[in-house]
Motif scaffolding. Sequence first.
Motif, short mmCIF file in Angstrom:
data_model
loop_
_atom_site.label_atom_id
_atom_site.label_comp_id
_atom_site.label_asym_id
_atom_site.label_seq_id
_atom_site.Cartn_x
_atom_site.Cartn_y
_atom_site.Cartn_z
N LYS A 1 87.76 8.84 -7.60
CA LYS A 1 88.25 8.67 -8.96
C LYS A 1 89.31 9.71 -9.28
CE LYS A 1 86.72 8.19 -13.71
NZ LYS A 1 85.58 7.87 -14.55
N THR A 2 89.05 10.96 -8.90
CA THR A 2 89.99 12.04 -9.16
C THR A 2 91.32 11.78 -8.46
OG1 THR A 2 88.19 13.61 -9.45
CG2 THR A 2 90.36 14.52 -8.93
N ARG A 3 91.28 11.33 -7.23
CA ARG A 3 92.51 11.06 -6.49
C ARG A 3 93.32 9.94 -7.12
NH1 ARG A 3 90.75 11.76 -0.15
NH2 ARG A 3 90.77 14.03 -0.21
N ALA B 1 97.84 8.20 -10.71
CA ALA B 1 98.31 7.62 -11.97
C ALA B 1 99.12 8.65 -12.76
CB ALA B 1 97.13 7.12 -12.80
N SER B 2 98.67 9.88 -12.75
CA SER B 2 99.37 10.94 -13.47
C SER B 2 100.76 11.20 -12.88
CB SER B 2 98.53 12.23 -13.45
OG SER B 2 99.16 13.25 -14.17
N VAL C 1 104.67 10.94 -21.07
CA VAL C 1 104.41 12.33 -20.68
C VAL C 1 103.11 12.81 -21.30
CG1 VAL C 1 105.28 14.70 -20.84
CG2 VAL C 1 106.84 12.84 -20.31
N ARG C 2 102.88 12.52 -22.57
CA ARG C 2 101.63 12.93 -23.23
C ARG C 2 100.43 12.28 -22.57
NH1 ARG C 2 104.38 12.43 -27.92
NH2 ARG C 2 103.52 10.38 -28.30
N SER C 3 100.51 10.98 -22.28
CA SER C 3 99.36 10.30 -21.70
C SER C 3 99.06 10.81 -20.30
CB SER C 3 99.56 8.79 -21.69
OG SER C 3 100.58 8.42 -20.81
N SER C 4 100.09 11.17 -19.54
CA SER C 4 99.83 11.67 -18.20
C SER C 4 99.16 13.03 -18.26
CB SER C 4 101.12 11.75 -17.38
OG SER C 4 101.97 12.77 -17.86
N HIS C 5 99.48 13.83 -19.26
CA HIS C 5 98.82 15.13 -19.39
C HIS C 5 97.39 14.98 -19.85
CE1 HIS C 5 102.26 17.51 -18.34
NE2 HIS C 5 103.00 16.77 -19.14
N ASN C 6 97.07 13.91 -20.58
CA ASN C 6 95.69 13.67 -20.98
C ASN C 6 94.81 13.37 -19.78
OD1 ASN C 6 96.30 14.04 -23.67
ND2 ASN C 6 96.58 11.87 -24.08
N LEU C 7 95.39 12.84 -18.71
CA LEU C 7 94.62 12.57 -17.49
C LEU C 7 94.18 13.86 -16.81
CD1 LEU C 7 96.66 9.64 -15.91
CD2 LEU C 7 94.46 9.49 -17.06
N ASP C 8 94.83 14.97 -17.14
CA ASP C 8 94.48 16.24 -16.50
C ASP C 8 93.01 16.59 -16.69
OD1 ASP C 8 97.01 16.58 -15.58
OD2 ASP C 8 97.61 18.01 -17.12
N PHE C 9 92.39 16.09 -17.74
CA PHE C 9 90.98 16.35 -17.98
C PHE C 9 90.13 15.90 -16.80
CE2 PHE C 9 87.17 16.95 -20.33
CZ PHE C 9 86.34 15.88 -20.00
N TRP C 10 90.56 14.82 -16.14
CA TRP C 10 89.79 14.23 -15.04
C TRP C 10 90.20 14.73 -13.66
CZ3 TRP C 10 85.70 11.70 -16.55
CH2 TRP C 10 85.69 11.11 -17.81
N ILE C 11 91.29 15.47 -13.58
CA ILE C 11 91.82 15.81 -12.27
C ILE C 11 91.22 17.11 -11.75
CG2 ILE C 11 93.92 16.45 -11.00
CD1 ILE C 11 95.43 14.55 -12.87
N ARG D 1 91.80 20.01 -9.50
CA ARG D 1 93.04 20.62 -8.96
C ARG D 1 92.96 20.90 -7.46
NH1 ARG D 1 96.64 18.93 -12.16
NH2 ARG D 1 96.26 19.48 -14.29
N ASP D 2 91.77 20.87 -6.87
CA ASP D 2 91.63 21.13 -5.44
C ASP D 2 91.78 19.85 -4.62
OD1 ASP D 2 91.18 23.84 -5.88
OD2 ASP D 2 89.03 23.51 -6.15
N VAL D 3 92.03 18.74 -5.27
CA VAL D 3 92.10 17.45 -4.58
C VAL D 3 93.55 16.99 -4.53
CG1 VAL D 3 91.37 15.05 -4.67
CG2 VAL D 3 89.81 16.86 -5.39
N GLY D 4 93.97 16.47 -3.39
CA GLY D 4 95.33 15.95 -3.27
C GLY D 4 95.46 14.59 -3.91
N VAL D 5 96.67 14.14 -4.06
CA VAL D 5 96.96 12.84 -4.63
C VAL D 5 96.67 11.75 -3.61
CG1 VAL D 5 98.78 11.38 -5.57
CG2 VAL D 5 98.68 13.79 -6.19
N ALA D 6 96.08 10.67 -4.05
CA ALA D 6 95.78 9.56 -3.16
C ALA D 6 97.07 8.96 -2.62
CB ALA D 6 95.00 8.48 -3.91
N SER D 7 97.01 8.50 -1.39
CA SER D 7 98.20 7.88 -0.80
C SER D 7 98.12 6.39 -0.86
CB SER D 7 98.36 8.34 0.63
OG SER D 7 97.22 8.03 1.38
#
Length: 74
Positions: free
Chosen positions: A26-28, A33-34, A56-66, A68-74
């Motif tokens: 889910k985090t990835r 999406a962010s 930009v605002r909505s992408s920063h709201n996703l930060d709650f779920w991210i 930071r130690d996980v890479g972005v899904a490919s």
Amino acid sequence: MDLNHEYFQHQLSLMRASAAGTHLAKTRHLAAASVTADRIGNHQSGIGADAADGWVRSSHNLDFWIDRDVGVAS
């Protein structure tokens, strides 16, 4: 930039996050999406589109779920 493609990728990432079986998956997907939302927002800002602020605002709201130690899904 093909905005339809970017919107589609963003929506796919959100759907994949919603269906993810683990917190890590889910985090990835939310991180992907962010990244896509930031790319859309940056493009819109570059062309002076009013919707850019919302992306930009909505992408920063996703930060709650991210995680930071996980890479972005490919």
